[in-house]
Structures are given as C-alpha cells and as structure tokens.
Motif scaffolding. Structure first.
Motif, PDB file in Angstrom:
ATOM      1  N   THR A  61       0.826  -1.210   0.000  1.00 52.51           N
ATOM      2  CA  THR A  61       0.000   0.000   0.000  1.00 52.51           C
ATOM      3  C   THR A  61       0.856   1.253   0.000  1.00 52.51           C
ATOM      4  OG1 THR A  61      -1.203  -1.296   1.615  1.00 52.51           O
ATOM      5  CG2 THR A  61      -2.136   0.816   0.975  1.00 52.51           C
TER       6      THR A  61
ATOM      7  N   LYS B 102      -9.757   6.376  -2.333  1.00 51.90           N
ATOM      8  CA  LYS B 102     -10.177   5.052  -1.854  1.00 51.90           C
ATOM      9  C   LYS B 102      -8.977   4.256  -1.372  1.00 51.90           C
ATOM     10  CE  LYS B 102     -14.631   4.229  -3.896  1.00 51.90           C
ATOM     11  NZ  LYS B 102     -15.134   4.278  -5.263  1.00 51.90           N
ATOM     12  N   ARG B 103      -7.854   4.342  -2.144  1.00 51.09           N
ATOM     13  CA  ARG B 103      -6.656   3.619  -1.755  1.00 51.09           C
ATOM     14  C   ARG B 103      -6.154   4.104  -0.398  1.00 51.09           C
ATOM     15  NH1 ARG B 103      -5.016  -0.887  -4.671  1.00 51.09           N
ATOM     16  NH2 ARG B 103      -3.643  -1.046  -2.886  1.00 51.09           N
TER      17      ARG B 103
ATOM     18  N   GLU C 109      -7.806   5.598   1.954  1.00 50.59           N
ATOM     19  CA  GLU C 109      -8.745   5.193   3.008  1.00 50.59           C
ATOM     20  C   GLU C 109      -8.459   3.742   3.407  1.00 50.59           C
ATOM     21  OE1 GLU C 109     -10.736   6.500   5.669  1.00 50.59           O
ATOM     22  OE2 GLU C 109     -10.634   7.865   3.967  1.00 50.59           O
ATOM     23  N   ALA C 110      -8.233   2.911   2.399  1.00 48.97           N
ATOM     24  CA  ALA C 110      -7.917   1.504   2.655  1.00 48.97           C
ATOM     25  C   ALA C 110      -6.627   1.393   3.456  1.00 48.97           C
ATOM     26  CB  ALA C 110      -7.780   0.747   1.331  1.00 48.97           C
TER      27      ALA C 110
ATOM     28  N   ASN D  21      -7.321   2.345   7.065  1.00 49.54           N
ATOM     29  CA  ASN D  21      -8.057   1.289   7.757  1.00 49.54           C
ATOM     30  C   ASN D  21      -7.154   0.098   8.039  1.00 49.54           C
ATOM     31  OD1 ASN D  21     -10.303   2.836   7.728  1.00 49.54           O
ATOM     32  ND2 ASN D  21     -11.171   1.906   5.879  1.00 49.54           N
ATOM     33  N   GLY D  22      -6.352  -0.267   7.018  1.00 45.32           N
ATOM     34  CA  GLY D  22      -5.418  -1.360   7.206  1.00 45.32           C
ATOM     35  C   GLY D  22      -4.487  -1.071   8.366  1.00 45.32           C
TER      36      GLY D  22
END
Lengths: 286, 326
Positions: free
Chosen positions: B236, B308-309, B311-312, B315-316
């Motif tokens: 990421t 979106k990336r 945000e991911a 969260n990750g």
C-alpha cells in the motif's frame, strides 16, 4: 541484525555515491555564489569547484550595493522580493493553518464537513495551471494582482489541504480524556478547543505550520502568473535577473538561489519526523 | 467510539448534568468548518462554472469586454473539437507521459534500493539520512537553476566528463531536443527520489522485526526475506508513493521551465508549460479554459481512486495497530 563486512562495504560505497550525487548540484551553486565575475563562465581547465578568489560581491550586488566588477546597475534589488516572499508565505501559512486546524477539529470531534477530505485532496491534485484562468480573472476583479496579500490568499488556499489533513490526523490521535475532564468541569466546547486542545497540540501545530510555510515559500508558478512588478517573489525575481551587458548573471543568481534555498532546507530538517505524514496526507505515519 | 457516544458516557458518569452538548457541538462543528467550506466554494465552485462558460467561447482578455460578456464570441464547442486536432497539445501530453514513465520507475527503484540500506542502524545513519533528504526541500525553481548551470556546455558536468574521459567534451545538453529532455528528467529524479526514499523507508521500518528474524532463523536468504516479507508488507505504501509522484509529475513546471523554458522549440514542453504559454503569450483564454477543464475532469476520476486507496491504507493501519495491541 548482524551483517557481513562485505555488505557493510557495499552499503557505505552506495551511500557515498548517493551523497556525492545529492551534493554535487548544491555545491556547484554554493561555489558559484562566491565566485567573482571572471570565474562565472570559466570553462575547460579554468573550471574550478572552489572559487580561486572567493568574494561576497554577488550578495552585495543583489542587495544593490555597488561592487568593483559589476558595474551594471540593477533595476530593483532583492530586498523587495525577499519581503514579498516572506509576507506572502507567512500570511498564506496563517490562512491555511487557521482554517485548516479549525476544520480538522470540527471534523475530527463533531463529524462536521464530511465532504472536506475528498474536496481538499482534489484541490491538491489539480495542476495550478489548470485553474489559473478563473483565478487570474477573479484576482484582477478584486484588485489582488501584483500584491503580497493576493498571493497570501491563494497560497493559503493551495496549502490548506496539507494543514487540514495533518491536523486531522493529529486530532484523531489525541487522547480525549483531557478534553472530557475539562467538559465535566463545565467548560464550553469552544473554550476547551481554545484553552486545552490547542495548547496541548503546540508541537504538531508548529510542525504543520513549518511544512505549510516551506510549500508556500517554494512556489514559483503562481507568483509568476499573479505578480508582475512590485511584489514578485524571490524565485520570479531570480529567474528574471539578467543583464544585456553580462548576459546571464550566474553568480548573482546563484547567490539569490542560495538565500532562497537555505530557509526551507533548515526548516525541513527540523520537522523531518513529520514529513512523511505531512506529504502523504496522513496516510502514513512515522 | 464517536464523539457523541464519548460524551454520553462521560455524562452518565458525571454527577452534574451537562448542557445539551449535542446541539452545541454540532453548531460549533459547523462554525469551525465554515471558513474552509467557504474557501473551497470560493476557489472551486464559482471558478469552475466561470471556466466552463469561458471554455465555450473565443474570449480573450484582449477583447476589451468583460468575461461575463464572453457569450458574444460563443463558438459551439469549437475549443473542444480543436483540442482533438491540436498537435502541440498531444505532443505536450505525450512528453509529460514520457517523463512520467522514465522518472517514476527510476525514482522508485533508486529510493527502494537506498531505503533497504537504511533499515538497520549503522554509524552515521542520521546525518546521511538528513543530507539525502535535502534535494526535496530545495525550492524547485532554484533546483531548476542549479541544473541549468550544471548542464551548460562549458559547465561542470561536461568538465567532469572531460576529466574522466581525457577528451574535451562540450555537449550542448540544453539545446539538443533529446538531451534537453534527459536533462530535465535527471533534475526531477535528483529532486524527488528523496521523497520516495522517505516514504518507502518509513514503510520498511514498520515491517515487524521478529518476522524477519524468524525467517532468518528458518534459513531464508536475504532475497527471499525481501520479496516474500518486506515487499508485500509495504504494498500500500508503494502505491501511495507512486501515486504522489505520478500526480506531481503531471504538474511538472518549475524546474523544467527554468531549465529549458519548454525548448528547444517544443522539445521539453509539458502540459503545464503548454498551458502557461497559451495563457501568457497567445492569450486565447477560452481555449485554455477548455484544456484546463478536460484535465480537471480526468484528474477528478484519479482523485476518487486515490482517495479510496488511502482510506484503505488508513483502515489497514488501524487494523494492524489493533492487532498489535491484542
């Protein structure tokens, strides 16, 4: 982890090469800044990395003092551009930090302005060049062309996303207990924000402000489009420096470049710890 | 726990009843976000409508009529159809992509290599690290001037090459179309590899050391550890680092414009340089507005994706932290 001596040798060799490549362009500019005119465009065997006759004439020249070699007179000195850069960057930072911090707190604590994260990322994403037509028309209408306050306003907006995102991640991480204690004591929420939260967040606020200041100070394109004469900033002034008699004013430009480069490099090293977070919009913390 | 829940919990525990915090905090939240909302409106909504309107006309500031009267030169979407056939525009777009395709992978690989060298402690690490980060803090316009000097035909780069080869080398870097493009790329790689290095190193340092140790004990080679543990862990982060550079290179202007001014000819003309020239020299602002709108729409799509990336990633991150605590 223990590493083999061969690896250590390789590591130092690779880092030495990287350091050399990193420093080469910087050292050449530093050297040029202290060179007298005859050495400016010396080539071949005369080309030196260390000035033969180091001088401060280049700095004196850009500040308008007459020097022995440079008989050309500057139309305007570097004082005004430095003032312009300082004023626009400082007040731009102020606008970005005040609005960004307040909005970040509003979102982090009360869930207000849920549209802002995406809106501000988009703002950052757009090339400034692609929104400059309306900005130039609006700035002309508002009488903001070629003023430091006009620059400060657009800088404040352009760096607002950084201020907002950085402060949002800091607020998200801050323990709520202190604020809650003050609330129970009967403080209003606004008082808690002003008297408790902001003082506690002094250090994050300072690093965010410094990052925003660096970004504002580094601008070239916006100042190029929105200033014409009186309030050009250092980079615009530097790029426009040339004379019909000596052509490129290498040394003088290098001296100016050095002056412009020093503040952000020092501030950047000071806030190293928060750079990752700041430049990745809080997606990554160090 | 949301703010309201927290307050409810506190209120239950407190002996005194608190004022109706819900309404108070909602109002305060609104007031705190208001200035930013207004600035966004001021810079986004109104200007975009203005841009859309002007883009449908032939308006130029030289016309002597205000922009609101631009309808007098209404041209039935001619700007957009012209854009399709504008070879200079396609050339600029193409060149921007070339720079992106060369610089982003180069910066990424150099930075990843450097970052792996900085994973554990060694004497001098901190000072080397600080020096290696310097280029990204240099004002881009100044960096442009540094490289302008370096690449002069009588400049230090040719000096070094001459000393190394023993011949008198006089390459005119900035006046040769291909070499000028190379020079511009070198400057970009010099300035922005440190940013990638900074981000990737932050990711690599986050790889749990016990995992690496366990793998070493099990006999995994350095290469195996690198490709099976470290790289997947920072996936990421790599995407974020790449996305940031792709976006920034798309805007490339300062260094490049100072070095070559987009020349020789149009050899280093990128999107931003092209728009800048049409804006300030040709002054056909209706056309510029159309180009700008096309870019803005294309980028908005990218923005939603990038968001979106990220945000991911966040969260990750939160999941990982919770896991570590448990």
């Amino acid at each position: 982890m223990r590493r083999s001596p061969a690896f250590e040798t390789f590591r130092y060799a690779a880092i030495a090469l990287a350091l050399a490549l990193t420093l080469l362009p910087i050292l050449w500019m530093v050297s040029m800044a202290f060179k007298p005119i005859p050495e400016w465009s010396a080539t071949g065997a005369d080309l030196t990395w260390i000035p033969r006759a180091p001088t401060l004439d280049n700095f004196r020249f850009v500040f308008g003092e007459s020097t022995s070699d440079l008989i050309v007179a500057l139309e305007r000195t570097a004082w005004r551009p430095i003032l312009s850069s300082l004023l626009s960057a400082v007040f731009g930072t102020l606008i970005a930090m005040v609005c960004g911090t307040a909005a970040a707190y509003g979102l982090s604590r009360f869930g207000s302005g849920k549209n802002l994260p995406l809106a501000l990322i988009q703002l950052r994403l757009f090339p400034p060049m692609a929104v400059m037509i309306p900005v130039m028309i609006m700035w002309a209408f508002l009488g903001l062309i070629d003023t430091w306050w006009g620059l400060a306003l657009i800088y404040g907006i352009v760096t607002l996303p950084f201020a907002f995102w950085l402060m949002k991640t800091f607020f998200d991480e801050m323990p709520r207990e202190i604020e809650e204690a003050a609330l129970v004591e009967g403080c209003s929420r606004f008082r808690v924000f002003m008297k408790i939260t902001l003082p506690v967040m002094r250090a994050p606020l300072a690093s965010s402000a410094l990052l925003v200041f660096i970004l504002n100070w580094s601008d070239y394109l916006i100042a190029l489009l929105l200033t014409t004469k009186n309030w050009v900033t250092i980079p615009v002034y530097m790029a426009s420096l040339s004379s019909s008699m000596t052509g490129q004013l290498y040394g003088a430009k290098a001296a100016l470049g050095l002056l412009a480069a020093i503040p952000p490099v020092i501030l950047g090293i000071a806030i190293q710890k928060h750079l990752v977070r700041g430049l990745t919009f809080g997606a990554l913390k160090q | 726990m949301s703010a309201t829940e927290t307050i409810a919990a506190t209120a239950a525990a407190a002996p005194r009843t608190l004022p109706p915090v819900d309404r108070e905090s909602r109002r305060l939240g609104f007031r705190l976000t208001l200035p930013t909302q207004l600035l966004v409106l001021f810079i986004a909504v109104f200007p975009l409508l203005m841009q859309l309107y002007i883009s449908l006309t032939d308006w130029s500031p030289l016309d002597g009529v205000g922009w609101w009267k631009a309808w007098q030169s209404w041209n039935n979407f001619a700007n957009y159809t012209d854009l399709l056939e504008d070879r200079r525009w396609w050339g600029a777009l193409w060149r921007t992509f070339i720079i992106m395709l060369v610089c982003v992978p180069a910066e990424f690989l150099l930075a990843l290599g450097l970052a792996t060298l900085f994973m554990d402690d060694f004497p001098g690490k901190q000072i080397f690290y600080s020096i290696l980060l310097m280029p990204m803090m240099v004002v881009p316009a100044v960096a442009g001037y540094m490289f302008f000097m370096l690449f002069q035909s009588g400049g230090p780069l040719n000096g070094i090459l001459s000393a190394l080869s023993g011949m008198d080398i006089k390459i005119a870097w900035l006046s040769d179309p291909t070499l000028a493009l190379v020079a511009v790329m070198v400057a970009d790689i010099w300035q922005w590899t440190p940013l990638m290095f900074l981000i990737l190193l932050a990711g690599l340092v986050g790889v749990p050391e016990d995992q690496l140790k366990a793998a070493t004990l099990l006999g995994a080679s350095w290469r195996q550890r690198f490709f099976t543990i470290m790289l997947p862990r920072i996936k990421t982060i790599m995407v974020i680092a790449l996305a940031i550079r792709v976006i920034e290179i798309f805007k490339i202007f300062d260094t490049l414009y100072i070095m070559t001014g987009g020349g020789p000819g149009v050899a280093t003309e990128t999107i931003s340089v092209y728009i800048y020239k049409v804006t300030t020299q040709d002054l056909i602002w209706g056309y510029v507005a159309a180009i700008a709108l096309v870019i803005l729409i294309a980028l908005s799509v990218v923005a939603v994706f990038a968001m979106k990336r990220m945000e991911a990633a966040r969260n990750g991150d939160a999941v990982a932290r919770k896991g570590a605590r448990a």
